[in-house]
Scaffold this motif. Structure first.
Motif, PDB file in Angstrom:
ATOM      1  N   ASN A   7     -11.572  14.965  -8.922  1.00 34.21           N
ATOM      2  CA  ASN A   7     -11.148  15.939  -9.921  1.00 34.21           C
ATOM      3  C   ASN A   7      -9.702  16.314  -9.603  1.00 34.21           C
ATOM      4  OD1 ASN A   7     -10.768  18.010 -11.691  1.00 34.21           O
ATOM      5  ND2 ASN A   7     -12.654  19.096 -11.179  1.00 34.21           N
ATOM      6  N   ILE A   8      -8.771  15.737 -10.356  1.00 37.31           N
ATOM      7  CA  ILE A   8      -7.345  15.905 -10.079  1.00 37.31           C
ATOM      8  C   ILE A   8      -6.913  17.362 -10.211  1.00 37.31           C
ATOM      9  CG2 ILE A   8      -5.021  15.240 -10.800  1.00 37.31           C
ATOM     10  CD1 ILE A   8      -6.549  13.000  -9.454  1.00 37.31           C
ATOM     11  N   GLU A   9      -7.386  18.055 -11.229  1.00 36.41           N
ATOM     12  CA  GLU A   9      -6.998  19.448 -11.433  1.00 36.41           C
ATOM     13  C   GLU A   9      -7.441  20.320 -10.262  1.00 36.41           C
ATOM     14  OE1 GLU A   9      -8.666  17.715 -13.905  1.00 36.41           O
ATOM     15  OE2 GLU A   9      -6.826  17.251 -14.996  1.00 36.41           O
ATOM     16  N   LYS A  10      -8.639  20.072  -9.775  1.00 39.14           N
ATOM     17  CA  LYS A  10      -9.156  20.843  -8.641  1.00 39.14           C
ATOM     18  C   LYS A  10      -8.337  20.568  -7.378  1.00 39.14           C
ATOM     19  CE  LYS A  10     -13.716  22.019  -6.882  1.00 39.14           C
ATOM     20  NZ  LYS A  10     -15.115  21.589  -6.834  1.00 39.14           N
ATOM     21  N   GLN A  12      -5.181  19.585  -7.286  1.00 42.23           N
ATOM     22  CA  GLN A  12      -3.869  20.193  -7.444  1.00 42.23           C
ATOM     23  C   GLN A  12      -3.928  21.678  -7.119  1.00 42.23           C
ATOM     24  OE1 GLN A  12      -2.774  19.275 -11.476  1.00 42.23           O
ATOM     25  NE2 GLN A  12      -1.664  17.429 -10.891  1.00 42.23           N
ATOM     26  N   LYS A  13      -4.958  22.333  -7.561  1.00 39.61           N
ATOM     27  CA  LYS A  13      -5.108  23.767  -7.310  1.00 39.61           C
ATOM     28  C   LYS A  13      -5.310  24.038  -5.826  1.00 39.61           C
ATOM     29  CE  LYS A  13      -7.208  26.504 -10.249  1.00 39.61           C
ATOM     30  NZ  LYS A  13      -8.245  27.180 -11.035  1.00 39.61           N
ATOM     31  N   ARG A  16      -1.878  23.449  -3.817  1.00 42.04           N
ATOM     32  CA  ARG A  16      -0.699  24.198  -4.246  1.00 42.04           C
ATOM     33  C   ARG A  16      -0.099  25.071  -3.133  1.00 42.04           C
ATOM     34  NH1 ARG A  16      -2.100  26.266  -9.485  1.00 42.04           N
ATOM     35  NH2 ARG A  16      -1.578  24.181 -10.143  1.00 42.04           N
TER      36      ARG A  16
END
Length: 68
Positions: A7-10, A12-13, A16
């Motif tokens: 899960n790329i969005e997860k 990235q978060k 960060r």
């Protein structure tokens, strides 16, 4: 080979804060290099310690024989 459920969005978060820390460290290092350059360019042309302390006009490191 990558994981099947990435899960790329997860990701990235989650990464960060670490990326912000790396960017902050890079900016700090760049600022220190700029300040070092400014310091060296401002004070690099000052006289050496020998020129300042040797006020009698004799050569530095010359031993004068008091017997003659």
């Amino acid at each position: 080979m990558s994981a099947p459920d990435t899960n790329i969005e997860k990701q990235q978060k989650r990464h960060r804060p670490a990326l912000w820390g790396i960017k902050g460290a890079m900016m700090f290092g760049f600022l220190m290099m700029i300040l070092l350059f400014v310091y060296v360019s401002m004070y690099g042309g000052e006289e050496s310690a020998d020129a300042v302390t040797n006020t009698n006009g004799s050569e530095a490191g010359v031993v004068i024989n008091p017997d003659g």
